[in-house]
Design a protein around this motif. Structure first.
Motif, PDB file in Angstrom:
ATOM      1  N   ILE A  48      22.680  26.551  16.372  1.00 15.78           N
ATOM      2  CA  ILE A  48      22.747  27.684  15.439  1.00 15.78           C
ATOM      3  C   ILE A  48      23.211  27.158  14.093  1.00 15.78           C
ATOM      4  O   ILE A  48      24.321  26.647  13.965  1.00 15.78           O
ATOM      5  N   THR A  50      24.497  27.911  10.463  1.00 12.20           N
ATOM      6  CA  THR A  50      25.068  28.918   9.563  1.00 12.20           C
ATOM      7  C   THR A  50      25.686  28.213   8.358  1.00 12.20           C
ATOM      8  O   THR A  50      26.766  28.583   7.896  1.00 12.20           O
ATOM      9  N   GLY A 205      25.144  37.020  13.482  1.00 19.67           N
ATOM     10  CA  GLY A 205      25.767  36.359  14.620  1.00 19.67           C
ATOM     11  C   GLY A 205      25.965  37.305  15.785  1.00 19.67           C
ATOM     12  O   GLY A 205      25.720  36.942  16.949  1.00 19.67           O
ATOM     13  N   GLY A 225      27.043  25.028  17.167  1.00 18.57           N
ATOM     14  CA  GLY A 225      26.921  25.838  15.963  1.00 18.57           C
ATOM     15  C   GLY A 225      27.223  24.960  14.766  1.00 18.57           C
ATOM     16  O   GLY A 225      28.306  24.409  14.667  1.00 18.57           O
ATOM     17  N   GLU A 231      31.014  31.401  10.888  1.00 17.62           N
ATOM     18  CA  GLU A 231      30.106  31.272  12.010  1.00 17.62           C
ATOM     19  C   GLU A 231      30.636  31.982  13.251  1.00 17.62           C
ATOM     20  O   GLU A 231      31.814  32.008  13.528  1.00 17.62           O
ATOM     21  N   VAL A 233      29.646  32.082  17.393  1.00 13.70           N
ATOM     22  CA  VAL A 233      28.833  31.575  18.486  1.00 13.70           C
ATOM     23  C   VAL A 233      29.189  32.355  19.735  1.00 13.70           C
ATOM     24  O   VAL A 233      30.357  32.449  20.095  1.00 13.70           O
TER      25      VAL A 233
END
Length: 253
Positions: A48, A50, A205, A225, A231, A233
């Protein structure tokens, strides 16, 4: 705070991805620890990104910035002041504005104002070829600065931590490729002029965590992440957390 919120999630600071490849089973990420100057390659079920408007994850997986960053031909410079603006109270702000350029001192109830310069430019690259304060002073000249503007310029120059960047929107036809997904400004930055970047990043998110399907088996390597402090996760499902989940926070420039 991270320990309380993320429980058994591993958090690595000063860590940046340098390569991301994928196969049918996992995403393979090469990570560089900028503090220890070490590199390691690991495999994850999901990556992911970010990591903001100039996303490293996006560049490694989706292609160069030029394909997704759309310039608005404006520059911004920001810093947090260490006290009130001269002649004003701590909670007071101000705006100096004219066509193509402005200065904002944005007030807060419990700390000194933040300072924001915003100005239009016909050549973004030229703005980066000299120290930020020189570009800012050139944009607010050639007329002599008065005491108020001069004070703000000086305090920006002396600030221990300051931002200087161009303004872009991020436009992408899709935000995922294989086992890599982008959320927040790395995927859909609408610029600070529109605002809501932090809110949309958190909403992205939360939605990603809601929509991730329950895996048929316990993931072997977990989730990576790659991003900043905003962020989030999420595990695939309650009671089925990945064997190892890592949040990676790049070093500040």
């Amino acid at each position: 705070m991270f320990t309380a919120l993320l429980d058994d999630v591993e958090i690595r600071y000063s860590t940046v991805p340098t390569s991301i490849t994928q196969d049918d089973a996992a995403a393979e990420v090469t990570l560089h620890d900028t503090a220890a100057d070490t590199t390691v390659t690991e495999r994850f079920d999901l990556v992911i990104g970010t990591d903001g408007m100039r996303s490293t994850v996006r560049r490694l997986v989706f292609g160069p910035d030029e394909e997704y960053l759309h310039p608005l031909n404006y520059m911004v410079a920001a810093a947090l002041l260490d006290g009130p603006v001269d002649g004003f109270k701590l909670h007071e702000g101000l705006v100096l504005a004219e066509p193509g350029r402005s200065v904002w001192a944005l007030p807060s109830a419990d700390h000194a104002p933040s300072l924001l310069f915003s100005y239009r430019t016909a050549d973004i690259d030229a703005e980066f070829r000299r120290p930020p304060i020189e570009s800012i002073r050139a944009a607010y000249g050639p007329e002599p600065t008065g005491p108020l503007l001069e004070g703000l310029l000086t305090r920006y120059e002396q600030a221990p931590d300051a931002l200087f960047d161009s303004v872009h929107q991020v436009k992408m036809p899709r935000w995922h490729r294989g086992r890599v997904v982008l959320i927040g400004d790395s995927a859909w930055c609408v610029t600070l002029y529109a605002g809501m970047g932090a809110s949309k990043g958190m909403a992205g998110g939360e939605l990603l965590g809601t929509m991730l399907p329950t895996p048929p088996r316990r993931p072997a390597r977990g989730v990576a992440g790659l991003g900043g402090a905003d962020e989030a996760v999420h595990p695939p499902a309650a009671g089925k957390r990945p064997a190892r989940t890592a949040c990676l926070h790049p070093a500040r420039p």
